[in-house]
Motif scaffolding. Sequence first.
Motif, PDB file in Angstrom:
ATOM      1  N   ASP A 165       0.851  -1.195   0.000  1.00 20.36           N
ATOM      2  CA  ASP A 165       0.000   0.000   0.000  1.00 20.36           C
ATOM      3  C   ASP A 165       0.885   1.244   0.000  1.00 20.36           C
ATOM      4  OD1 ASP A 165       0.338   1.086   2.894  1.00 20.36           O
ATOM      5  OD2 ASP A 165      -0.114  -1.042   3.197  1.00 20.36           O
ATOM      6  N   ASN A 166       0.305   2.359  -0.422  1.00 22.03           N
ATOM      7  CA  ASN A 166       1.071   3.592  -0.587  1.00 22.03           C
ATOM      8  C   ASN A 166       1.654   4.118   0.723  1.00 22.03           C
ATOM      9  OD1 ASN A 166       0.542   3.435  -3.277  1.00 22.03           O
ATOM     10  ND2 ASN A 166      -0.786   5.228  -3.376  1.00 22.03           N
ATOM     11  N   ASP A 167       0.938   3.927   1.824  1.00 18.16           N
ATOM     12  CA  ASP A 167       1.458   4.395   3.114  1.00 18.16           C
ATOM     13  C   ASP A 167       2.755   3.669   3.470  1.00 18.16           C
ATOM     14  OD1 ASP A 167      -0.595   6.195   3.430  1.00 18.16           O
ATOM     15  OD2 ASP A 167      -1.826   4.879   4.682  1.00 18.16           O
ATOM     16  N   THR A 168       2.760   2.355   3.232  1.00 10.67           N
ATOM     17  CA  THR A 168       3.967   1.566   3.507  1.00 10.67           C
ATOM     18  C   THR A 168       5.116   2.026   2.623  1.00 10.67           C
ATOM     19  OG1 THR A 168       2.676  -0.377   4.166  1.00 10.67           O
ATOM     20  CG2 THR A 168       4.959  -0.759   3.473  1.00 10.67           C
ATOM     21  N   ILE A 169       4.813   2.250   1.347  1.00  4.97           N
ATOM     22  CA  ILE A 169       5.853   2.688   0.402  1.00  4.97           C
ATOM     23  C   ILE A 169       6.425   4.039   0.816  1.00  4.97           C
ATOM     24  CG2 ILE A 169       6.284   3.424  -1.968  1.00  4.97           C
ATOM     25  CD1 ILE A 169       4.188   1.330  -2.833  1.00  4.97           C
ATOM     26  N   ASN A 170       5.548   4.990   1.122  1.00  6.14           N
ATOM     27  CA  ASN A 170       6.014   6.326   1.519  1.00  6.14           C
ATOM     28  C   ASN A 170       6.879   6.268   2.781  1.00  6.14           C
ATOM     29  OD1 ASN A 170       4.728   7.660  -0.602  1.00  6.14           O
ATOM     30  ND2 ASN A 170       2.799   7.826   0.528  1.00  6.14           N
ATOM     31  N   GLU A 171       6.470   5.428   3.719  1.00  7.06           N
ATOM     32  CA  GLU A 171       7.227   5.281   4.962  1.00  7.06           C
ATOM     33  C   GLU A 171       8.618   4.711   4.677  1.00  7.06           C
ATOM     34  OE1 GLU A 171       7.002   2.337   8.810  1.00  7.06           O
ATOM     35  OE2 GLU A 171       5.122   3.235   8.104  1.00  7.06           O
ATOM     36  N   ARG A 172       8.680   3.711   3.795  1.00 10.16           N
ATOM     37  CA  ARG A 172       9.967   3.091   3.476  1.00 10.16           C
ATOM     38  C   ARG A 172      10.877   4.037   2.695  1.00 10.16           C
ATOM     39  NH1 ARG A 172       8.127  -3.103   1.813  1.00 10.16           N
ATOM     40  NH2 ARG A 172       7.493  -3.739   3.925  1.00 10.16           N
ATOM     41  N   VAL A 173      10.304   4.872   1.851  1.00  6.31           N
ATOM     42  CA  VAL A 173      11.114   5.837   1.108  1.00  6.31           C
ATOM     43  C   VAL A 173      11.855   6.749   2.078  1.00  6.31           C
ATOM     44  CG1 VAL A 173      11.026   7.880  -0.380  1.00  6.31           C
ATOM     45  CG2 VAL A 173       9.764   5.822  -1.020  1.00  6.31           C
ATOM     46  N   VAL A 174      11.151   7.228   3.086  1.00  9.29           N
ATOM     47  CA  VAL A 174      11.759   8.114   4.075  1.00  9.29           C
ATOM     48  C   VAL A 174      12.879   7.388   4.823  1.00  9.29           C
ATOM     49  CG1 VAL A 174      11.368   9.409   6.210  1.00  9.29           C
ATOM     50  CG2 VAL A 174       9.679   9.503   4.362  1.00  9.29           C
ATOM     51  N   SER A 200       3.861  10.066  -6.232  1.00  6.77           N
ATOM     52  CA  SER A 200       2.470   9.674  -6.008  1.00  6.77           C
ATOM     53  C   SER A 200       1.822   9.236  -7.310  1.00  6.77           C
ATOM     54  CB  SER A 200       1.691  10.844  -5.401  1.00  6.77           C
ATOM     55  OG  SER A 200       2.190  11.165  -4.119  1.00  6.77           O
ATOM     56  N   GLU A 201       2.126   9.966  -8.400  1.00  6.36           N
ATOM     57  CA  GLU A 201       1.557   9.599  -9.696  1.00  6.36           C
ATOM     58  C   GLU A 201       2.160   8.287 -10.184  1.00  6.36           C
ATOM     59  OE1 GLU A 201      -0.697   9.581 -13.142  1.00  6.36           O
ATOM     60  OE2 GLU A 201      -0.931  10.584 -11.207  1.00  6.36           O
ATOM     61  N   ALA A 202       3.453   8.105  -9.986  1.00  9.29           N
ATOM     62  CA  ALA A 202       4.110   6.856 -10.388  1.00  9.29           C
ATOM     63  C   ALA A 202       3.512   5.669  -9.622  1.00  9.29           C
ATOM     64  CB  ALA A 202       5.619   6.939 -10.144  1.00  9.29           C
ATOM     65  N   LEU A 203       3.237   5.847  -8.360  1.00  7.73           N
ATOM     66  CA  LEU A 203       2.642   4.783  -7.554  1.00  7.73           C
ATOM     67  C   LEU A 203       1.217   4.485  -8.008  1.00  7.73           C
ATOM     68  CD1 LEU A 203       3.865   5.707  -3.955  1.00  7.73           C
ATOM     69  CD2 LEU A 203       4.701   3.865  -5.445  1.00  7.73           C
ATOM     70  N   ARG A 204       0.488   5.522  -8.377  1.00 10.55           N
ATOM     71  CA  ARG A 204      -0.884   5.322  -8.850  1.00 10.55           C
ATOM     72  C   ARG A 204      -0.867   4.469 -10.118  1.00 10.55           C
ATOM     73  NH1 ARG A 204      -4.259   6.768 -12.564  1.00 10.55           N
ATOM     74  NH2 ARG A 204      -2.742   8.096 -13.618  1.00 10.55           N
ATOM     75  N   VAL A 205       0.047   4.781 -11.016  1.00  9.59           N
ATOM     76  CA  VAL A 205       0.149   4.033 -12.271  1.00  9.59           C
ATOM     77  C   VAL A 205       0.552   2.586 -12.003  1.00  9.59           C
ATOM     78  CG1 VAL A 205       1.473   3.809 -14.410  1.00  9.59           C
ATOM     79  CG2 VAL A 205       0.636   6.049 -13.670  1.00  9.59           C
ATOM     80  N   SER A 206       1.544   2.383 -11.125  1.00 10.22           N
ATOM     81  CA  SER A 206       2.052   1.035 -10.870  1.00 10.22           C
ATOM     82  C   SER A 206       1.009   0.148 -10.207  1.00 10.22           C
ATOM     83  CB  SER A 206       3.311   1.099 -10.000  1.00 10.22           C
ATOM     84  OG  SER A 206       2.991   1.479  -8.663  1.00 10.22           O
TER      85      SER A 206
END
Length: 275
Positions: A188-197, A267-273
């Motif tokens: 999910d996007n929340d997990t991805i955003n957290e890991r990016v940081v 965010s747009e890249a994640l939406r597409v993926s």
Amino acid sequence: MALKKYGNSETKNQKWIREGRGAGSGSLYKPWLTVRDIPSEGRSHRLFGHKSQRTHHLLSDLELAVFLLLEWHVDTLDIREQFPLRLEDTKALADEAGIDHPSIQGVLQIMSSDFLVNTSDSFRPKFVLQAKYAEALQNPRTIEKLELERRYWLQKGVPWMLVTEQDIPKVVIQNINWLYPAKRDELDNDTINERVVIYAHHFQQAPEKTIIEVAKRLDVAYGLPEGQSLLEIRQLLARRCFLFDILVPSIKLKAGELQAENITTMSEALRVSNQ
């Protein structure tokens, strides 16, 4: 008898034209063909383009490799994939050359080129690439269609080139094979955003270490299963959360060579993926 599943009727062609397929440039361009329209040679890909700021439709792993090379080239300004050729022109060229124009059950099909590329290079501001696997070039009919396409762009004064997997640096293919299985992992996007940081922080702390070395240190420091951190890094790279040089082998990629994408673009890249 109905038109073959993946062929276009004249009505469908006109519908696509009204929808704006094959028209526009940059973020407004709409490819003539999408991953949903025809069967792919292997894996098809929907990928967010950082040059164009839109979703690109790539119909094979070979097209993906070509796209990534174009995307990372500093001179590239715009990439328009699955670009349609004007039917009246290809029909006239086919008649002139004595080549049967592509058709399905009597309905002429609109041909397309894999990539129409605009660049900042004044010596070659525009060129066309057609990506074909070398094996396909053994087919005489494939050669005929390529010859029609070559003549079309010659007539337009635009350089046209054929690309096979043999023309792509092996490191690019290796990187793609390493990265893209991880793209299929559900996150999910929340997990991805957290890991990016988290990983951006650790990359900044050890810029001269390879990502593999950083991953191993994190596994030990946090008591994670061996390979867990590297898997998570692969998942982020496959989703374009970090930018890096596709020509650098993944095993040699240093943490300092990764650049975190800005939030809006990511965010747009994640939406597409996730589609």
